[in-house]
Design a protein around this motif. Structure first.
Motif, PDB file in Angstrom:
ATOM      1  N   SER A  23       0.822  -1.201   0.000  1.00 14.89           N
ATOM      2  CA  SER A  23       0.000   0.000   0.000  1.00 14.89           C
ATOM      3  C   SER A  23       0.862   1.259   0.000  1.00 14.89           C
ATOM      4  CB  SER A  23      -0.899   0.004   1.239  1.00 14.89           C
ATOM      5  OG  SER A  23      -1.645   1.196   1.295  1.00 14.89           O
ATOM      6  N   SER A  24       0.662   2.065  -1.019  1.00 16.81           N
ATOM      7  CA  SER A  24       1.199   3.423  -1.078  1.00 16.81           C
ATOM      8  C   SER A  24       0.485   4.098  -2.233  1.00 16.81           C
ATOM      9  CB  SER A  24       2.719   3.434  -1.315  1.00 16.81           C
ATOM     10  OG  SER A  24       3.031   3.159  -2.665  1.00 16.81           O
ATOM     11  N   THR A  25       0.663   5.391  -2.350  1.00 20.17           N
ATOM     12  CA  THR A  25       0.111   6.041  -3.533  1.00 20.17           C
ATOM     13  C   THR A  25       0.836   5.482  -4.749  1.00 20.17           C
ATOM     14  OG1 THR A  25       1.682   7.846  -3.332  1.00 20.17           O
ATOM     15  CG2 THR A  25      -0.472   8.161  -2.297  1.00 20.17           C
ATOM     16  N   PHE A  26       0.168   5.457  -5.885  1.00 19.09           N
ATOM     17  CA  PHE A  26       0.743   4.835  -7.071  1.00 19.09           C
ATOM     18  C   PHE A  26       1.939   5.614  -7.618  1.00 19.09           C
ATOM     19  CE2 PHE A  26      -3.597   2.821  -8.027  1.00 19.09           C
ATOM     20  CZ  PHE A  26      -3.274   1.712  -7.268  1.00 19.09           C
ATOM     21  N   ASN A  27       1.987   6.903  -7.392  1.00 17.58           N
ATOM     22  CA  ASN A  27       3.073   7.707  -7.941  1.00 17.58           C
ATOM     23  C   ASN A  27       4.291   7.779  -7.027  1.00 17.58           C
ATOM     24  OD1 ASN A  27       1.613   8.300 -10.259  1.00 17.58           O
ATOM     25  ND2 ASN A  27       0.640  10.069  -9.313  1.00 17.58           N
ATOM     26  N   ASP A  28       4.105   7.527  -5.764  1.00 23.10           N
ATOM     27  CA  ASP A  28       5.221   7.565  -4.815  1.00 23.10           C
ATOM     28  C   ASP A  28       5.823   6.168  -4.678  1.00 23.10           C
ATOM     29  OD1 ASP A  28       4.766  10.268  -4.253  1.00 23.10           O
ATOM     30  OD2 ASP A  28       3.254   9.762  -2.755  1.00 23.10           O
ATOM     31  N   PHE A  29       7.023   6.111  -4.188  1.00 16.87           N
ATOM     32  CA  PHE A  29       7.695   4.854  -3.871  1.00 16.87           C
ATOM     33  C   PHE A  29       7.883   3.945  -5.089  1.00 16.87           C
ATOM     34  CE2 PHE A  29       5.773   6.241   0.100  1.00 16.87           C
ATOM     35  CZ  PHE A  29       6.864   6.221   0.946  1.00 16.87           C
ATOM     36  N   CYS A  30       7.973   4.532  -6.280  1.00 16.22           N
ATOM     37  CA  CYS A  30       8.172   3.722  -7.493  1.00 16.22           C
ATOM     38  C   CYS A  30       9.467   2.926  -7.411  1.00 16.22           C
ATOM     39  CB  CYS A  30       8.186   4.610  -8.731  1.00 16.22           C
ATOM     40  SG  CYS A  30       6.573   5.290  -9.127  1.00 16.22           S
ATOM     41  N   ARG A  31      10.532   3.573  -7.009  1.00 18.71           N
ATOM     42  CA  ARG A  31      11.837   2.884  -6.921  1.00 18.71           C
ATOM     43  C   ARG A  31      11.790   1.794  -5.846  1.00 18.71           C
ATOM     44  NH1 ARG A  31      15.639   0.417  -9.014  1.00 18.71           N
ATOM     45  NH2 ARG A  31      17.675   0.628  -8.084  1.00 18.71           N
ATOM     46  N   GLU A  32      11.180   2.092  -4.718  1.00 11.05           N
ATOM     47  CA  GLU A  32      11.087   1.109  -3.639  1.00 11.05           C
ATOM     48  C   GLU A  32      10.250  -0.100  -4.066  1.00 11.05           C
ATOM     49  OE1 GLU A  32      11.923   5.065  -1.731  1.00 11.05           O
ATOM     50  OE2 GLU A  32      10.647   4.366  -3.348  1.00 11.05           O
ATOM     51  N   ARG A  33       9.158   0.150  -4.748  1.00 11.04           N
ATOM     52  CA  ARG A  33       8.325  -0.954  -5.244  1.00 11.04           C
ATOM     53  C   ARG A  33       9.083  -1.802  -6.253  1.00 11.04           C
ATOM     54  NH1 ARG A  33       2.402  -0.709  -5.174  1.00 11.04           N
ATOM     55  NH2 ARG A  33       1.715   0.855  -3.689  1.00 11.04           N
ATOM     56  N   GLU A  34       9.874  -1.153  -7.096  1.00 13.07           N
ATOM     57  CA  GLU A  34      10.671  -1.888  -8.079  1.00 13.07           C
ATOM     58  C   GLU A  34      11.697  -2.788  -7.388  1.00 13.07           C
ATOM     59  OE1 GLU A  34      11.558  -3.333 -11.659  1.00 13.07           O
ATOM     60  OE2 GLU A  34       9.970  -1.897 -11.255  1.00 13.07           O
ATOM     61  N   ILE A  35      12.330  -2.281  -6.345  1.00 11.86           N
ATOM     62  CA  ILE A  35      13.296  -3.084  -5.590  1.00 11.86           C
ATOM     63  C   ILE A  35      12.591  -4.272  -4.921  1.00 11.86           C
ATOM     64  CG2 ILE A  35      14.815  -3.082  -3.556  1.00 11.86           C
ATOM     65  CD1 ILE A  35      15.585  -0.176  -4.412  1.00 11.86           C
ATOM     66  N   LEU A  36      11.412  -4.022  -4.357  1.00 16.94           N
ATOM     67  CA  LEU A  36      10.646  -5.127  -3.772  1.00 16.94           C
ATOM     68  C   LEU A  36      10.378  -6.203  -4.817  1.00 16.94           C
ATOM     69  CD1 LEU A  36       8.047  -3.229  -1.563  1.00 16.94           C
ATOM     70  CD2 LEU A  36       9.876  -4.733  -0.757  1.00 16.94           C
TER      71      LEU A  36
END
Length: 85
Positions: free
Chosen positions: A12-25
């Motif tokens: 869960s996060s906004t779709f535009n934030d944490f893009c890099r973190e989501r990619e690493i996950l």
């Protein structure tokens, strides 16, 4: 009743934030968790809806409803099942 062999993790996060973190996950962390879970006889299912919500659903303001339905589904599986970023 819990599915004793599967755990689903809703990210869960906004779709535009944490893009890099989501990619690493997706590329580094989740494959390792999947491998570990498989060796222990479990199934790991990360749920990242940034790819799962259609433009039509976004325009119809269905995003929150779709996300909450996924959260409910995740709760029917083993914990942990929710990651807030």
């Amino acid at each position: 009743m819990f599915d004793n062999k599967t755990f689903r993790l809703f990210i869960s996060s906004t779709f535009n934030d944490f893009c890099r973190e989501r990619e690493i996950l997706q590329t580094k962390v989740f494959p390792q968790i999947t491998e570990y879970a498989t060796k222990q006889g479990f199934n790991f299912q990360p749920i990242d809806l940034r790819w799962g919500i259609s433009e039509e659903a976004q325009l119809d303001q269905k995003t929150v409803e779709l996300c909450l339905n996924e959260v409910r589904e995740c709760k029917s599986h083993q914990h942990p099942n929710f990651l807030i970023m």
